[in-house]
Design a protein around this motif. Structure first.
Motif, short mmCIF file in Angstrom:
data_model
loop_
_atom_site.label_atom_id
_atom_site.label_comp_id
_atom_site.label_asym_id
_atom_site.label_seq_id
_atom_site.Cartn_x
_atom_site.Cartn_y
_atom_site.Cartn_z
N ASP A 76 1.03 -1.17 0.03
CA ASP A 76 -0.01 0.06 -0.03
C ASP A 76 0.91 1.22 -0.13
N ASP A 77 1.98 1.06 1.08
CA ASP A 77 2.79 2.34 0.81
C ASP A 77 3.55 2.58 -0.55
N VAL A 78 4.03 1.52 -0.92
CA VAL A 78 4.70 1.51 -2.28
C VAL A 78 3.71 2.17 -3.49
N ALA A 79 2.46 1.59 -3.18
CA ALA A 79 1.43 2.23 -4.19
C ALA A 79 1.25 3.64 -4.25
N ARG A 80 1.05 3.95 -3.04
CA ARG A 80 1.03 5.66 -2.71
C ARG A 80 2.36 6.37 -3.03
N GLY A 81 3.40 5.62 -2.90
CA GLY A 81 4.56 6.40 -3.50
C GLY A 81 4.58 6.53 -4.79
N GLU A 82 4.05 5.36 -5.71
CA GLU A 82 4.28 5.23 -7.05
C GLU A 82 3.07 6.50 -7.58
N LYS A 83 2.05 6.64 -7.04
CA LYS A 83 1.18 7.56 -7.63
C LYS A 83 1.69 9.02 -7.33
N GLU A 84 2.53 9.27 -6.26
CA GLU A 84 3.22 10.62 -6.12
C GLU A 84 4.22 10.86 -6.93
N LEU A 85 4.93 9.64 -7.22
CA LEU A 85 5.98 9.90 -8.37
C LEU A 85 5.38 10.13 -9.59
N GLU A 86 4.40 9.42 -10.16
CA GLU A 86 3.43 9.83 -11.20
C GLU A 86 3.14 11.47 -11.36
N ALA A 87 2.57 11.77 -10.34
CA ALA A 87 2.16 13.29 -10.08
C ALA A 87 3.49 14.35 -10.33
N VAL A 88 4.66 13.97 -9.68
CA VAL A 88 5.80 14.59 -9.87
C VAL A 88 6.32 14.74 -11.23
N THR A 89 6.18 13.37 -11.90
CA THR A 89 6.81 13.53 -13.36
C THR A 89 5.78 14.23 -14.04
N LYS A 90 4.39 14.05 -14.01
CA LYS A 90 3.67 14.92 -14.80
C LYS A 90 3.68 16.47 -14.64
N THR A 91 4.07 17.00 -13.44
CA THR A 91 4.19 18.26 -13.02
C THR A 91 5.49 18.70 -13.98
N HIS A 92 6.54 17.84 -13.97
CA HIS A 92 7.86 18.26 -14.74
C HIS A 92 7.76 17.99 -16.18
N VAL A 93 6.96 17.42 -16.61
CA VAL A 93 6.70 16.98 -18.04
C VAL A 93 5.80 18.17 -18.58
N ASP A 94 4.75 18.48 -17.80
CA ASP A 94 3.99 19.81 -18.16
C ASP A 94 4.99 21.06 -18.03
N ALA A 95 5.94 21.19 -17.18
CA ALA A 95 6.73 22.26 -17.22
C ALA A 95 7.62 22.26 -18.61
N ILE A 96 8.10 21.29 -18.86
CA ILE A 96 9.00 20.85 -20.08
C ILE A 96 7.99 21.57 -21.31
N ASP A 97 6.95 20.99 -21.56
CA ASP A 97 5.97 21.50 -22.48
C ASP A 97 5.48 22.78 -22.43
N GLU A 98 5.47 23.34 -21.43
CA GLU A 98 5.22 24.71 -21.18
C GLU A 98 6.58 25.69 -21.89
N ALA A 99 7.60 25.21 -21.36
CA ALA A 99 8.79 25.90 -21.70
C ALA A 99 9.02 25.69 -23.41
N LEU A 100 8.63 24.47 -23.73
CA LEU A 100 8.56 24.40 -25.33
C LEU A 100 7.90 25.24 -26.05
N ARG A 101 6.64 25.22 -25.54
CA ARG A 101 5.50 26.04 -26.24
C ARG A 101 5.94 27.67 -26.17
N ARG A 102 6.36 28.15 -25.13
CA ARG A 102 6.97 29.43 -25.23
C ARG A 102 7.99 29.54 -26.16
N LYS A 103 9.05 28.95 -26.17
CA LYS A 103 10.28 28.86 -26.93
C LYS A 103 9.70 28.83 -28.58
N GLU A 104 8.85 27.87 -28.71
CA GLU A 104 8.21 28.15 -30.21
C GLU A 104 7.37 29.13 -30.65
N ALA A 105 6.79 29.78 -29.70
CA ALA A 105 5.97 30.99 -29.98
C ALA A 105 7.31 32.23 -30.22
#
Length: 184
Positions: free
Chosen positions: A150-179
């Motif tokens: 259970d604790d590992v599953a919670r940790g994996e969900k948190e890891l996915e959230a952190v990963t998504k946040t960073h991927v979204d930040a890269i996508d945003e920086a990419l959009r700004r640079k393209e513009a």
């Protein structure tokens, strides 16, 4: 233990994000920017040395950059390094004191090439994030016997959230640079 794995992954992902933003900054837009020359290495007494350690960079005009070497004997080597920069297409010349770099006006075709370069840099950063996520997930899986599923599953969900946040930040920086690149 799970918090340590997540903290380490978050720190590494943040560093990857900053590296990606720095990489985006090295791709030129319509203006001359000293950041374009951050990663240029100059052969200085047999040692590759970053240009910023050998000279001051100033941009008095939108498409002109002045490179003033601290050591005048490095002038030729600095000029040679600037001429050999790929994807720049700049007009480089020196007057014995400074190196003047004049960037040509970007054509629509050239802008599209730069967008492709930025997108590939963004994809490389996302691959790095995925690799960090995979390693952290493996570390979490190794902890299953110690902390429970259970604790590992919670940790994996948190890891996915952190990963998504960073991927979204890269996508945003990419959009700004393209513009920024496509802006005329």
């Amino acid at each position: 233990m799970i918090a340590d794995v997540l903290s380490d992954a978050t720190q590494r992902m943040s560093k990857t994000l900053e590296a990606a933003k720095d990489d985006f900054g090295t791709v030129r837009t319509g203006r001359a920017n000293p950041q374009l020359f951050q990663k240029i290495l100059v052969e200085y007494y047999g040692t590759p040395t970053p240009l910023a350690q050998l000279a001051s960079l100033q941009n008095p005009e939108a498409r002109t950059l002045l490179v003033t070497p601290y050591d005048k004997t490095a002038l030729k080597e600095i000029e040679k390094a600037l001429v050999n920069v790929p994807n720049l297409g700049a007009n480089v010349g020196n007057d014995g004191e400074i190196v003047r770099v004049t960037l040509p006006e970007l054509t629509e075709e050239r802008r599209r090439e730069f967008v492709k370069i930025v997108r590939s840099k963004g994809e490389e950063a996302k691959v790095s994030l995925r690799n960090i996520r995979r390693k952290a997930k493996d570390d979490l899986d190794a902890l299953k016997s110690e902390v429970g599923d259970d604790d590992v599953a919670r940790g994996e969900k948190e890891l996915e959230a952190v990963t998504k946040t960073h991927v979204d930040a890269i996508d945003e920086a990419l959009r700004r640079k393209e513009a920024e690149l496509l802006e005329v």
